[in-house]
Design an enzyme around this catalytic site. Structure first.
Site, short mmCIF file in Angstrom:
data_model
loop_
_atom_site.label_atom_id
_atom_site.label_comp_id
_atom_site.label_asym_id
_atom_site.label_seq_id
_atom_site.Cartn_x
_atom_site.Cartn_y
_atom_site.Cartn_z
N GLY A 16 0.84 -1.20 0.00
CA GLY A 16 0.00 0.00 0.00
C GLY A 16 0.86 1.24 0.00
N CYS A 17 0.35 2.30 0.54
CA CYS A 17 1.04 3.58 0.59
C CYS A 17 2.38 3.45 1.30
CB CYS A 17 0.16 4.59 1.31
SG CYS A 17 0.98 6.15 1.67
#
Length: 186
Positions: A16-17
């Site tokens: 993810g981020c």
């Protein structure tokens, strides 16, 4: 403190981020450096804007330099799987697209075997309650560090709304559940 003769290894995770994933690993014992960046795509020296478009094939990822005498690769895998949802394809929370995929980029055959065994163990123990783990295990290609303003993002921007809403609660959980694996507070 790094010993002159200490051997370091590299682990690369996309979960993810990268602002989130970087924050989770920075404070672990044995981790010497965490760099946010891009890997797994076709564009050389990609920018955040290019990767965010989803057209480069790159994932937002982190490159961890660690001392295996102080922290095992399996410990890094445990933190990786405990701090993101490996059952959602190309998505983590509100972040959606192939750049937010769950992927382990191994740098050695031993890492590949460990990652595959860890996924099998999680599956066999039904840790994600019947949901299939979609995390890919791939050979690491070229890792491109992200722009400077992405590095140490949570440490430098912890008051930002995204950090407070998304990263801070996960950091609190990490500190509670993995206290023995964290560096001493300075």
């Amino acid at each position: 403190m790094k010993k002159d003769n200490a051997k370091t290894e590299t682990a690369i995770f996309a979960g993810g981020c990268f602002w989130c994933t970087e924050a989770f690993f920075t404070d672990l014992k044995g981790v010497e450096k965490v760099v946010s960046g891009y890997i797994g795509g076709t564009v050389a020296n990609p920018t955040y804007r290019q990767v965010s478009s989803g057209a480069t094939g790159h994932a937002e990822a982190i490159e961890i330099t660690y001392n295996p005498n102080e922290v095992a690769y399996e410990d890094l895998l445990e933190i990786f799987f405990a701090t993101h949802d490996p059952t959602t394809l190309n998505r983590q929370g509100n972040d959606e697209g192939t750049q937010y995929r769950s992927e382990i980029f191994y740098t050695t055959p031993a890492q590949k075997a460990s990652a595959e065994n860890f996924i099998k163990l999680l599956t066999d123990q039904n840790i994600f309650e019947g949901k299939k783990i979609v995390t890919k295990v791939s050979s690491a290609g070229k890792f491109y560090p992200a722009e400077d303003y992405h590095q140490d993002y949570f440490a430098l921007n912890g008051d930002q709304p995204y950090c407070q809403m998304v990263i801070a609660p996960k950091m609190d959980k990490l500190k509670k559940n993995y206290k023995s694996k964290l560096k001493a507070v300075k």
